[in-house]
Design a protein around this motif. Structure first.
Motif, PDB file in Angstrom:
ATOM      1  N   VAL A   4     -10.024   2.381   6.301  1.00  0.00           N
ATOM      2  CA  VAL A   4     -10.642   1.442   5.370  1.00  0.00           C
ATOM      3  C   VAL A   4     -10.224   1.749   3.946  1.00  0.00           C
ATOM      4  O   VAL A   4     -10.241   2.900   3.522  1.00  0.00           O
ATOM      5  CB  VAL A   4     -12.187   1.509   5.476  1.00  0.00           C
ATOM      6  N   ALA A   5      -9.856   0.698   3.217  1.00  0.00           N
ATOM      7  CA  ALA A   5      -9.650   0.774   1.767  1.00  0.00           C
ATOM      8  C   ALA A   5     -10.759  -0.058   1.139  1.00  0.00           C
ATOM      9  O   ALA A   5     -11.130  -1.117   1.667  1.00  0.00           O
ATOM     10  CB  ALA A   5      -8.287   0.230   1.377  1.00  0.00           C
ATOM     11  N   THR A   6     -11.313   0.417   0.033  1.00  0.00           N
ATOM     12  CA  THR A   6     -12.429  -0.262  -0.609  1.00  0.00           C
ATOM     13  C   THR A   6     -12.090  -0.591  -2.048  1.00  0.00           C
ATOM     14  O   THR A   6     -11.617   0.264  -2.795  1.00  0.00           O
ATOM     15  CB  THR A   6     -13.695   0.612  -0.570  1.00  0.00           C
ATOM     16  N   ILE A   7     -12.357  -1.827  -2.432  1.00  0.00           N
ATOM     17  CA  ILE A   7     -12.197  -2.275  -3.811  1.00  0.00           C
ATOM     18  C   ILE A   7     -13.597  -2.418  -4.378  1.00  0.00           C
ATOM     19  O   ILE A   7     -14.411  -3.174  -3.848  1.00  0.00           O
ATOM     20  CB  ILE A   7     -11.448  -3.622  -3.872  1.00  0.00           C
ATOM     21  N   ARG A   8     -13.865  -1.677  -5.453  1.00  0.00           N
ATOM     22  CA  ARG A   8     -15.195  -1.705  -6.060  1.00  0.00           C
ATOM     23  C   ARG A   8     -15.123  -2.319  -7.445  1.00  0.00           C
ATOM     24  O   ARG A   8     -14.322  -1.898  -8.279  1.00  0.00           O
ATOM     25  CB  ARG A   8     -15.749  -0.288  -6.177  1.00  0.00           C
ATOM     26  N   LEU A   9     -15.974  -3.301  -7.667  1.00  0.00           N
ATOM     27  CA  LEU A   9     -16.089  -3.889  -8.995  1.00  0.00           C
ATOM     28  C   LEU A   9     -16.990  -2.978  -9.813  1.00  0.00           C
ATOM     29  O   LEU A   9     -18.109  -2.666  -9.391  1.00  0.00           O
ATOM     30  CB  LEU A   9     -16.670  -5.299  -8.908  1.00  0.00           C
ATOM     31  N   PRO A  93      -7.242  -1.864  11.786  1.00  0.00           N
ATOM     32  CA  PRO A  93      -7.681  -1.449  13.120  1.00  0.00           C
ATOM     33  C   PRO A  93      -6.793  -0.327  13.661  1.00  0.00           C
ATOM     34  O   PRO A  93      -5.680  -0.105  13.187  1.00  0.00           O
ATOM     35  CB  PRO A  93      -7.526  -2.718  13.954  1.00  0.00           C
ATOM     36  N   ALA A  94      -7.280   0.362  14.652  1.00  0.00           N
ATOM     37  CA  ALA A  94      -6.569   1.521  15.213  1.00  0.00           C
ATOM     38  C   ALA A  94      -5.186   1.164  15.743  1.00  0.00           C
ATOM     39  O   ALA A  94      -4.267   1.974  15.686  1.00  0.00           O
ATOM     40  CB  ALA A  94      -7.411   2.149  16.317  1.00  0.00           C
ATOM     41  N   ASP A  95      -5.010  -0.055  16.239  1.00  0.00           N
ATOM     42  CA  ASP A  95      -3.717  -0.438  16.808  1.00  0.00           C
ATOM     43  C   ASP A  95      -2.799  -1.153  15.811  1.00  0.00           C
ATOM     44  O   ASP A  95      -1.821  -1.772  16.196  1.00  0.00           O
ATOM     45  CB  ASP A  95      -3.909  -1.302  18.049  1.00  0.00           C
ATOM     46  N   SER A  96      -3.096  -1.037  14.525  1.00  0.00           N
ATOM     47  CA  SER A  96      -2.255  -1.685  13.519  1.00  0.00           C
ATOM     48  C   SER A  96      -0.908  -0.975  13.396  1.00  0.00           C
ATOM     49  O   SER A  96      -0.754   0.180  13.778  1.00  0.00           O
ATOM     50  CB  SER A  96      -2.966  -1.724  12.169  1.00  0.00           C
ATOM     51  N   THR A  97       0.068  -1.686  12.856  1.00  0.00           N
ATOM     52  CA  THR A  97       1.426  -1.156  12.737  1.00  0.00           C
ATOM     53  C   THR A  97       1.636  -0.543  11.348  1.00  0.00           C
ATOM     54  O   THR A  97       0.796  -0.684  10.460  1.00  0.00           O
ATOM     55  CB  THR A  97       2.457  -2.282  12.940  1.00  0.00           C
ATOM     56  N   HIS A  98       2.776   0.111  11.183  1.00  0.00           N
ATOM     57  CA  HIS A  98       3.134   0.636   9.864  1.00  0.00           C
ATOM     58  C   HIS A  98       3.301  -0.505   8.865  1.00  0.00           C
ATOM     59  O   HIS A  98       2.977  -0.362   7.689  1.00  0.00           O
ATOM     60  CB  HIS A  98       4.428   1.457   9.943  1.00  0.00           C
ATOM     61  N   GLY A  99       3.810  -1.638   9.335  1.00  0.00           N
ATOM     62  CA  GLY A  99       3.946  -2.815   8.481  1.00  0.00           C
ATOM     63  C   GLY A  99       2.601  -3.308   7.991  1.00  0.00           C
ATOM     64  O   GLY A  99       2.454  -3.683   6.822  1.00  0.00           O
ATOM     65  N   ASP A 100       1.589  -3.295   8.878  1.00  0.00           N
ATOM     66  CA  ASP A 100       0.235  -3.689   8.476  1.00  0.00           C
ATOM     67  C   ASP A 100      -0.285  -2.770   7.371  1.00  0.00           C
ATOM     68  O   ASP A 100      -0.879  -3.233   6.407  1.00  0.00           O
ATOM     69  CB  ASP A 100      -0.722  -3.638   9.671  1.00  0.00           C
ATOM     70  N   LYS A 101      -0.064  -1.476   7.532  1.00  0.00           N
ATOM     71  CA  LYS A 101      -0.564  -0.530   6.534  1.00  0.00           C
ATOM     72  C   LYS A 101       0.132  -0.735   5.192  1.00  0.00           C
ATOM     73  O   LYS A 101      -0.508  -0.708   4.143  1.00  0.00           O
ATOM     74  CB  LYS A 101      -0.385   0.911   7.002  1.00  0.00           C
ATOM     75  N   ALA A 102       1.431  -0.969   5.219  1.00  0.00           N
ATOM     76  CA  ALA A 102       2.166  -1.201   3.975  1.00  0.00           C
ATOM     77  C   ALA A 102       1.669  -2.468   3.284  1.00  0.00           C
ATOM     78  O   ALA A 102       1.439  -2.476   2.066  1.00  0.00           O
ATOM     79  CB  ALA A 102       3.659  -1.300   4.268  1.00  0.00           C
ATOM     80  N   LYS A 103       1.469  -3.546   4.038  1.00  0.00           N
ATOM     81  CA  LYS A 103       0.976  -4.797   3.454  1.00  0.00           C
ATOM     82  C   LYS A 103      -0.466  -4.655   2.999  1.00  0.00           C
ATOM     83  O   LYS A 103      -0.860  -5.200   1.970  1.00  0.00           O
ATOM     84  CB  LYS A 103       1.101  -5.960   4.448  1.00  0.00           C
ATOM     85  N   ASN A 105      -1.865  -1.925   1.843  1.00  0.00           N
ATOM     86  CA  ASN A 105      -1.794  -1.208   0.571  1.00  0.00           C
ATOM     87  C   ASN A 105      -1.379  -2.144  -0.558  1.00  0.00           C
ATOM     88  O   ASN A 105      -1.954  -2.129  -1.642  1.00  0.00           O
ATOM     89  CB  ASN A 105      -0.820  -0.028   0.660  1.00  0.00           C
ATOM     90  N   GLU A 106      -0.384  -2.966  -0.293  1.00  0.00           N
ATOM     91  CA  GLU A 106       0.110  -3.909  -1.300  1.00  0.00           C
ATOM     92  C   GLU A 106      -0.962  -4.926  -1.681  1.00  0.00           C
ATOM     93  O   GLU A 106      -1.203  -5.184  -2.863  1.00  0.00           O
ATOM     94  CB  GLU A 106       1.342  -4.616  -0.738  1.00  0.00           C
ATOM     95  N   LEU A 107      -1.634  -5.497  -0.685  1.00  0.00           N
ATOM     96  CA  LEU A 107      -2.674  -6.489  -0.955  1.00  0.00           C
ATOM     97  C   LEU A 107      -3.884  -5.870  -1.654  1.00  0.00           C
ATOM     98  O   LEU A 107      -4.468  -6.489  -2.540  1.00  0.00           O
ATOM     99  CB  LEU A 107      -3.114  -7.167   0.342  1.00  0.00           C
ATOM    100  N   SER A 108      -4.258  -4.655  -1.255  1.00  0.00           N
ATOM    101  CA  SER A 108      -5.412  -4.019  -1.901  1.00  0.00           C
ATOM    102  C   SER A 108      -5.103  -3.714  -3.363  1.00  0.00           C
ATOM    103  O   SER A 108      -5.960  -3.898  -4.234  1.00  0.00           O
ATOM    104  CB  SER A 108      -5.844  -2.759  -1.147  1.00  0.00           C
ATOM    105  N   ARG A 109      -3.882  -3.274  -3.659  1.00  0.00           N
ATOM    106  CA  ARG A 109      -3.504  -3.032  -5.056  1.00  0.00           C
ATOM    107  C   ARG A 109      -3.479  -4.343  -5.844  1.00  0.00           C
ATOM    108  O   ARG A 109      -3.928  -4.401  -6.983  1.00  0.00           O
ATOM    109  CB  ARG A 109      -2.150  -2.327  -5.148  1.00  0.00           C
ATOM    110  N   TYR A 110      -2.974  -5.410  -5.239  1.00  0.00           N
ATOM    111  CA  TYR A 110      -2.956  -6.706  -5.909  1.00  0.00           C
ATOM    112  C   TYR A 110      -4.378  -7.178  -6.229  1.00  0.00           C
ATOM    113  O   TYR A 110      -4.665  -7.599  -7.355  1.00  0.00           O
ATOM    114  CB  TYR A 110      -2.244  -7.763  -5.045  1.00  0.00           C
ATOM    115  N   LEU A 111      -5.274  -7.105  -5.235  1.00  0.00           N
ATOM    116  CA  LEU A 111      -6.658  -7.542  -5.462  1.00  0.00           C
ATOM    117  C   LEU A 111      -7.340  -6.694  -6.537  1.00  0.00           C
ATOM    118  O   LEU A 111      -8.004  -7.230  -7.425  1.00  0.00           O
ATOM    119  CB  LEU A 111      -7.455  -7.484  -4.154  1.00  0.00           C
ATOM    120  N   ALA A 112      -7.165  -5.389  -6.459  1.00  0.00           N
ATOM    121  CA  ALA A 112      -7.802  -4.499  -7.443  1.00  0.00           C
ATOM    122  C   ALA A 112      -7.256  -4.754  -8.847  1.00  0.00           C
ATOM    123  O   ALA A 112      -8.009  -4.773  -9.816  1.00  0.00           O
ATOM    124  CB  ALA A 112      -7.598  -3.045  -7.045  1.00  0.00           C
TER     125      ALA A 112
END
Length: 133
Positions: A4-9, A93-103, A105-112
């Motif tokens: 889990v990655a969390t974005i906090r306002l 999720p536990a069965d996610s791919t390396h591509g999912d993790k990279a995206k 990370n990218e999306l969480s940084r964009y949102l934050a």
């Protein structure tokens, strides 16, 4: 095990509360920006930058976004939800791919960055995108 990655306002963020509809608007803006970049490059960059279909699901009065990969060999899915009025979680999720993790990370940084918020990454590190006093 899910990650889990969390974005906090926090104080200094653009807004003090967020809902799922606003998260969806930010994702749509990201997708449009990617498509515009692709037009400038004369390449289908949007498909590479955002390789997901967005679907909203609900259960027990809670809603979340499920991003399902368009290329199942590279991307399976991500889950995004608003757990508190000032917190957005991106779940791998536990069965996610390396591509999912990279995206993710990218999306969480964009949102934050868009919200000028505090980002707690999957690896436990924290990134601050808001002016700290």
């Amino acid at each position: 095990m899910n990650q889990v990655a969390t974005i906090r306002l926090v104080e200094g963020s653009i807004q003090s509360e967020i809902d799922l509809h606003q998260v969806m608007e930010h994702l749509e803006r990201y997708r449009k920006m990617s498509a515009y970049t692709g037009q400038q490059l004369d390449w289908d960059y949007a498909a590479a930058a955002f390789p997901y279909q967005i679907e909203e699901k609900s259960k027990d009065g809670r809603s979340w976004l499920v991003l399902t990969g368009t290329n199942p060999n590279l991307y399976k899915y991500l889950v995004i939800g608003v757990v508190e009025p000032d917190q957005v979680q991106i779940i791998l999720p536990a069965d996610s791919t390396h591509g999912d993790k990279a995206k993710a990370n990218e999306l969480s940084r964009y949102l934050a960055r868009s919200l000028k918020a505090e980002l707690h990454l999957f690896n436990g590190r924290v990134m601050y995108f808001n002016p700290r006093k």
